[in-house]
Enzyme design. Structure first.
Site, PDB file in Angstrom:
ATOM      1  N   LYS A  72       0.812  -1.225   0.000  1.00 46.84           N
ATOM      2  CA  LYS A  72       0.000   0.000   0.000  1.00 46.84           C
ATOM      3  C   LYS A  72       0.845   1.276   0.000  1.00 46.84           C
ATOM      4  CE  LYS A  72      -4.211  -1.862   2.116  1.00 46.84           C
ATOM      5  NZ  LYS A  72      -5.231  -1.668   3.170  1.00 46.84           N
ATOM      6  N   ASP A 109     -10.255   2.668   2.439  1.00 45.21           N
ATOM      7  CA  ASP A 109     -10.417   2.000   3.741  1.00 45.21           C
ATOM      8  C   ASP A 109     -11.164   2.892   4.742  1.00 45.21           C
ATOM      9  OD1 ASP A 109      -9.121  -0.368   3.020  1.00 45.21           O
ATOM     10  OD2 ASP A 109      -7.144   0.430   3.523  1.00 45.21           O
ATOM     11  N   ALA A 136      -1.579   0.454  16.364  1.00 44.79           N
ATOM     12  CA  ALA A 136      -0.965   1.614  15.704  1.00 44.79           C
ATOM     13  C   ALA A 136      -0.285   1.213  14.401  1.00 44.79           C
ATOM     14  CB  ALA A 136       0.016   2.293  16.654  1.00 44.79           C
ATOM     15  N   GLY A 247     -16.378  -6.753  11.529  1.00 45.16           N
ATOM     16  CA  GLY A 247     -15.437  -6.170  10.581  1.00 45.16           C
ATOM     17  C   GLY A 247     -15.679  -6.514   9.122  1.00 45.16           C
TER      18      GLY A 247
HETATM   19  P1  ATR Z   1      -1.652  -3.609   9.919  1.00 44.33           P
HETATM   20  O1  ATR Z   1      -1.091  -2.866   8.771  1.00 44.33           O
HETATM   21  O2  ATR Z   1      -2.564  -4.745   9.527  1.00 44.33           O
HETATM   22  O3  ATR Z   1      -2.285  -2.748  10.954  1.00 44.33           O
HETATM   23  P2  ATR Z   1       0.873  -3.882  11.359  1.00 44.33           P
HETATM   24  O4  ATR Z   1       1.361  -2.601  10.809  1.00 44.33           O
HETATM   25  O5  ATR Z   1       1.785  -5.037  11.438  1.00 44.33           O
HETATM   26  O6  ATR Z   1      -0.393  -4.406  10.560  1.00 44.33           O
HETATM   27  O7  ATR Z   1       0.275  -3.585  12.807  1.00 44.33           O
HETATM   28  C1  ATR Z   1      -0.268  -4.565  13.586  1.00 44.33           C
HETATM   29  C2  ATR Z   1      -0.813  -3.932  14.859  1.00 44.33           C
HETATM   30  O8  ATR Z   1      -1.373  -4.950  15.670  1.00 44.33           O
HETATM   31  C3  ATR Z   1       0.237  -3.275  15.718  1.00 44.33           C
HETATM   32  O9  ATR Z   1      -0.361  -2.205  16.412  1.00 44.33           O
HETATM   33  C4  ATR Z   1       0.635  -4.401  16.662  1.00 44.33           C
HETATM   34  O10 ATR Z   1       1.212  -3.984  17.858  1.00 44.33           O
HETATM   35  P3  ATR Z   1       2.804  -3.687  17.908  1.00 44.33           P
HETATM   36  O11 ATR Z   1       2.990  -2.349  17.282  1.00 44.33           O
HETATM   37  O12 ATR Z   1       3.116  -3.700  19.344  1.00 44.33           O
HETATM   38  O13 ATR Z   1       3.455  -4.803  17.149  1.00 44.33           O
HETATM   39  C5  ATR Z   1      -0.723  -4.981  16.914  1.00 44.33           C
HETATM   40  N1  ATR Z   1      -0.768  -6.357  17.412  1.00 44.33           N
HETATM   41  C6  ATR Z   1      -0.532  -7.482  16.734  1.00 44.33           C
HETATM   42  N2  ATR Z   1      -0.745  -8.578  17.500  1.00 44.33           N
HETATM   43  C7  ATR Z   1      -1.134  -8.099  18.724  1.00 44.33           C
HETATM   44  C8  ATR Z   1      -1.505  -8.712  19.962  1.00 44.33           C
HETATM   45  N3  ATR Z   1      -1.529 -10.039  20.116  1.00 44.33           N
HETATM   46  N4  ATR Z   1      -1.849  -7.911  20.996  1.00 44.33           N
HETATM   47  C9  ATR Z   1      -1.835  -6.579  20.845  1.00 44.33           C
HETATM   48  N5  ATR Z   1      -1.491  -5.936  19.711  1.00 44.33           N
HETATM   49  C10 ATR Z   1      -1.143  -6.688  18.667  1.00 44.33           C
END
Ligand code: ATR
Length: 280
Positions: A72, A109, A136, A247
Site C-alpha cells: 500500500k 479503507d 498503531a 469487521g
Molecule cells: P496492519 O497494517 O494490519 O495494521 P501492522 O502494521 O503489522 O499491521 O500492525 C499490527 C498492529 O497490531 C500493531 O499495532 C501491533 O502492535 P505492535 O505495534 O506492538 O506490534 C498490533 N498487534 C498485533 N498482534 C497483537 C496482539 N496479540 N496484541 C496486541 N497488539 C497486537
C-alpha cells in the site's frame, strides 16, 4: 464466471501473498449483478516489483487495481496522482488508470470503516465521546483518519509498542491522546467507541487482552478482524449487552468506491454478498 473478451474491462488485487483475498468474489459478484462486462483477478507481486507492476497496469490496459499488504505504501509512491486522503494516510489501496495512461491513487479503507459503522450502528454519534483505538499499524491509520473526519473529539490511542502510538499521535494532531498499554483496561470506562485495529482475535492469533468490565452500557465496540465474524472481543461486548459491529462490512464497503472508480457504478452491499463472502 464472466465471458471474458477483448472488450472486458479488467481489474484485480495486488498483494504478496494474496491467496486468501476475498476481493475477486466481491467485485465479480457486482459485475454480474450490475451486468457490467468486467472481471477481477489476483496478482501476486513480490516485494520490490511494485514500480513495474504500477506501470504495467496502464501498459496492459487495466481499469485499475486494489492494493493490499505489503504494497500500500509503494502504491502511493508509484502513482502519478495520489489524492489528499491517501497521502494523509500514507497508503493507497486503490489505483485507477486514467485515459491518458497516468495512475491515480486513493484510499477507500476510511470510507469502508465509517460506512460500516454508520450502517451497523446508525445511532452512533461521533461527537458523543472519546474513541479508544487499539493498535498503531497500517489499519489504525485509516481508522484514525476516519474518526477524526467524522468529528470524534478525542482519540485515546493505545498500542503494545508505545513508540508507534506516539508516532501516530504526533502525526495526527491535538485530538490524539496516547495511553500506555497498561492503561488500556481503565480507558475502556471513558470510551464511547472501542475499535480493535490489531490482528489479535483473528483465527490463529491470541485474543485481544482488553478487559471490558468498566464499559459504558451505551458504548459501541467494533473490530476490523472478520475471521471469525464474531471475535472474542465482540462476543464479550455482546454478552455485556453492548452494541457491536463486525469487521466484514469494512471489507465489503471499502470495495464500493473502487468498483465505482473503475466501472462507473457505486454498488450496494446486500445480504447475498455478505453470505457469499462468509461462505468462502
Ligand atoms: P496492519 O497494517 O494490519 O495494521 P501492522 O502494521 O503489522 O499491521 O500492525 C499490527 C498492529 O497490531 C500493531 O499495532 C501491533 O502492535 P505492535 O505495534 O506492538 O506490534 C498490533 N498487534 C498485533 N498482534 C497483537 C496482539 N496479540 N496484541 C496486541 N497488539 C497486537
Amino acid at each position: 464466471m464472466t465471458n471474458i473478451s477483448a472488450n472486458t474491462r479488467l481489474a484485480g488485487v495486488i498483494g504478496w501473498p494474496i491467496g486468501h483475498s476475498k476481493s475477486p468474489l466481491i467485485h465479480n459478484y457486482w459485475a454480474r449483478k450490475y451486468q457490467i462486462d468486467a472481471a477481477y483477478g489476483v496478482f501476486a507481486v513480490p516485494p520490490g516489483r511494485m514500480p513495474e507492476a504500477v506501470r504495467g497496469l496502464a501498459a496492459l490496459g487495466l481499469a485499475g487495481a486494489n492494493i493490499t499488504v505489503p504494497h500500500k505504501e509503494a502504491a502511493l509512491v508509484g502513482a502519478d496522482h495520489p489524492d489528499a486522503l491517501a497521502t494523509r494516510i500514507g497508503a493507497a489501496n486503490t489505483l485507477v488508470v486514467r485515459p491518458d495512461g497516468t495512475i491515480a491513487a486513493t484510499n477507500t479503507d476510511v470510507f469502508g470503516f465509517i460506512e460500516n459503522l454508520r450502517q451497523g450502528a446508525p445511532d452512533w454519534q461521533a461527537a458523543a465521546g472519546p474513541a479508544l483505538v487499539v493498535g498503531a499499524g497500517g489499519a489504525a491509520r485509516a481508522v484514525i483518519v476516519g474518526l477524526l473526519d467524522a468529528g470524534v473529539g478525542q482519540i485515546l490511542l493505545t498500542n503494545r509498542t508505545l513508540v508507534r502510538a506516539e508516532g501516530l499521535a504526533a502525526e495526527f494532531g491535538p485530538r490524539m491522546k496516547v495511553l500506555e498499554w497498561s492503561q488500556r483496561h481503565a480507558a475502556v470506562a471513558d470510551a464511547n467507541l472501542i475499535v480493535n485495529t490489531t490482528a489479535a482475535g483473528m483465527h490463529g492469533q491470541p485474543h485481544l487482552d482488553l478487559d471490558l468490565n468498566a464499559i459504558q452500557p451505551a458504548a459501541l465496540v467494533t473490530d476490523i478482524v472478520y475471521t471469525p465474524l464474531e471475535t472474542p472481543l465482540l462476543a464479550d461486548a455482546r454478552k455485556r449487552g453492548v452494541m457491536t459491529v463486525d469487521g466484514l462490512g469494512m471489507l465489503l464497503h471499502q470495495a464500493r468506491p473502487s468498483f465505482k472508480a473503475w466501472f462507473g457504478i457505486l454498488p450496494d452491499v446486500d445480504d447475498h454478498l455478505r453470505a457469499l463472502v462468509l461462505a468462502a
